[in-house]
Design an enzyme around this catalytic site. Structure first.
Site, PDB file in Angstrom:
ATOM      1  N   HIS A  97       2.075  11.395   3.659  1.00  0.00           N
ATOM      2  CA  HIS A  97       3.150  12.119   2.987  1.00  0.00           C
ATOM      3  C   HIS A  97       4.307  12.410   3.943  1.00  0.00           C
ATOM      4  O   HIS A  97       4.121  12.996   5.008  1.00  0.00           O
ATOM      5  CB  HIS A  97       2.581  13.424   2.431  1.00  0.00           C
ATOM      6  CG  HIS A  97       3.486  14.168   1.511  1.00  0.00           C
ATOM      7  ND1 HIS A  97       3.860  13.681   0.281  1.00  0.00           N
ATOM      8  CD2 HIS A  97       4.086  15.392   1.630  1.00  0.00           C
ATOM      9  CE1 HIS A  97       4.641  14.560  -0.320  1.00  0.00           C
ATOM     10  NE2 HIS A  97       4.805  15.600   0.479  1.00  0.00           N
ATOM     11  N   SER A 124       9.506  15.274  -0.956  1.00  0.00           N
ATOM     12  CA  SER A 124       8.441  15.995  -1.645  1.00  0.00           C
ATOM     13  C   SER A 124       9.010  16.902  -2.741  1.00  0.00           C
ATOM     14  O   SER A 124       9.647  16.434  -3.672  1.00  0.00           O
ATOM     15  CB  SER A 124       7.609  16.774  -0.630  1.00  0.00           C
ATOM     16  OG  SER A 124       6.399  17.235  -1.192  1.00  0.00           O
ATOM     17  N   GLU A 126      -1.308   8.550   0.006  1.00  0.00           N
ATOM     18  CA  GLU A 126      -0.854   9.810  -0.579  1.00  0.00           C
ATOM     19  C   GLU A 126      -1.515  10.093  -1.924  1.00  0.00           C
ATOM     20  O   GLU A 126      -1.594   9.215  -2.790  1.00  0.00           O
ATOM     21  CB  GLU A 126       0.659   9.780  -0.800  1.00  0.00           C
ATOM     22  CG  GLU A 126       1.483   9.626   0.451  1.00  0.00           C
ATOM     23  CD  GLU A 126       2.932  10.018   0.220  1.00  0.00           C
ATOM     24  OE1 GLU A 126       3.169  11.073  -0.416  1.00  0.00           O
ATOM     25  OE2 GLU A 126       3.819   9.276   0.662  1.00  0.00           O
TER      26      GLU A 126
END
Length: 294
Positions: free
Chosen positions: A268, A146, A238
Site C-alpha cells: 500500500h 489511499s 494490497e
C-alpha cells in the site's frame, strides 16, 4: 483503459523486505501516539532538493521547486485512513512529484476522525479547493493516496471543481467502505500493511452511522458526469487491490480516460519509499501523466 503490469525487480525484492522490517521495528519501539508515529513514518520520504516550503495558515503547505515551469499547480490530498496524516508530514512525498513536474504543489490539511467524522473531511477538501480556485488557480492536477485518493474522487463529483482539474493521480485508492472487493475478502491476500480489522475499525470511526454506500464515502459507487484523465497505481499485495481495479474499470465505462498501473510485489502506497525502483518508476509515470495533461 490503458493497463500496465510492472514486474518486481531483484533489488526491490530485497529492499521491500528490509523496508517493512524497519517499519515494524520503528513501530514496536515508538512510544508516542499513532498519529505521531504515522507522521514520523511519512516524513521519512525526503524533501526533494532545492524545494522551498511554506505553511499556508492552517489549511496546508505550499511546495515550490527552484524552477517552476508554468502556472500549473498540483493539489495533493494526504491519506491516513481518515484518522491520521498531516500536510506537514506529507511534504516530502508531495515534493517528489513537485520536483519531477516543476509545478508548485499545495498539500491540503483536513479534519480527522473520530473527532471529526464524515462528512467533515470531504467538506473541507471541497472548501479548500474552491478557495484555491477563487484565488485564481485554474489548472489543477489532483493527487491523493489511499483515503486522500478517495477524497480526490469526491472533488471530481463536484461539477464546478472538476472543470478546473486537468488530471488526477490516485495512489492505492480506498474507494469502497463496504469492503466488497475480492482482494479484501480473499484469505490468500497477504497485505504486509493492513489487517482487515484495521480498515474496518477506521471506516467505523470515520462513518459513525453514515451508510458506507454513500457515494462520497465510497466513491466507487458514484456516477461521474465529467472526468479528467486519471492515472491509478496499486500494488498486488494490497487488500485494496480491487478497490483500484474496479474503480479503473468503472471510470473507463463511464467514459473516462484511465491509465492503470499495477506493480507486482508492492504494498500500500509504496511510492513513499523512494529507495524502491518501483516507487521511483511510479512517481516518474505519475509526473509524466500530469505534464501530459496540463
Amino acid at each position: 483503459m490503458n493497463k500496465s503490469q510492472h514486474p518486481l525487480t531483484g533489488h526491490d525484492q530485497l529492499q521491500v523486505q528490509q523496508s517493512l522490517a524497519e517499519q515494524q521495528t520503528h513501530r514496536a519501539n515508538f512510544t508516542g501516539s499513532m498519529r505521531a508515529y504515522y507522521d514520523e513514518m511519512t516524513a521519512e520520504t525526503p524533501l526533494a532538493a532545492a524545494m522551498r516550503s511554506e505553511q499556508a495558515s492552517d489549511s496546508g503547505w505550499w511546495l515550490h521547486p527552484q524552477e517552476t515551469r508554468t502556472e500549473q499547480v498540483i493539489v495533493f490530498i494526504h491519506g491516513g485512513a481518515y484518522m491520521l496524516g498531516s500536510a506537514q508530514a506529507y511534504r516530502g512525498f508531495a515534493s517528489q512529484l513537485a520536483v519531477r513536474t516543476g509545478y508548485s504543489t499545495f498539500v491540503l490539511d483536513y479534519p480527522l476522525a473520530p473527532e471529526h467524522p464524515f462528512p467533515a473531511a470531504p467538506d473541507r477538501v471541497i472548501e479548500l479547493l474552491k478557495s484555491l480556485i477563487d484565488s485564481g488557480i485554474e489548472h489543477i492536477a489532483l493527487v491523493g493516496d489511499s483515503a486522500g485518493a478517495a477524497l480526490s474522487l469526491v472533488a471530481l463529483q463536484h461539477p464546478q471543481l472538476v472543470k478546473k482539474i486537468r488530471a488526477a493521480v490516485l495512489f492505492s485508492p480506498w474507494t469502497d467502505l463496504t469492503f466488497s472487493g475480492a482482494s479484501f475478502n480473499d484469505p490468500n491476500t497477504r497485505d504486509p500493511i493492513f489487517q482487515p480489522s484495521i480498515l474496518r475499525d477506521a471506516a467505523a470511526a470515520y462513518l459513525q452511522g453514515t451508510l458506507a454506500e454513500d457515494h462520497r464515502a465510497s466513491p466507487l459507487f458514484a456516477q461521474y458526469s465529467l472526468l479528467p484523465p486519471l492515472a491509478i497505481q496499486v500494488g498486488t499485495e494490497e487488500l485494496l487491490l480491487d478497490d483500484a481495479t474496479r474503480l479503473a474499470a468503472q471510470l473507463a465505462e463511464q467514459g473516462g480516460e484511465v491509465q492503470l498501473d499495477i506493480y507486482q510485489g508492492m504494498h500500500h502506497v509504496f511510492q513513499r519509499d523512494i529507495r524502491l525502483d518501483a516507487a521511483r518508476h511510479a512517481l516518474d509515470i505519475a509526473a509524466s501523466f500530469i505534464r501530459q495533461h496540463q
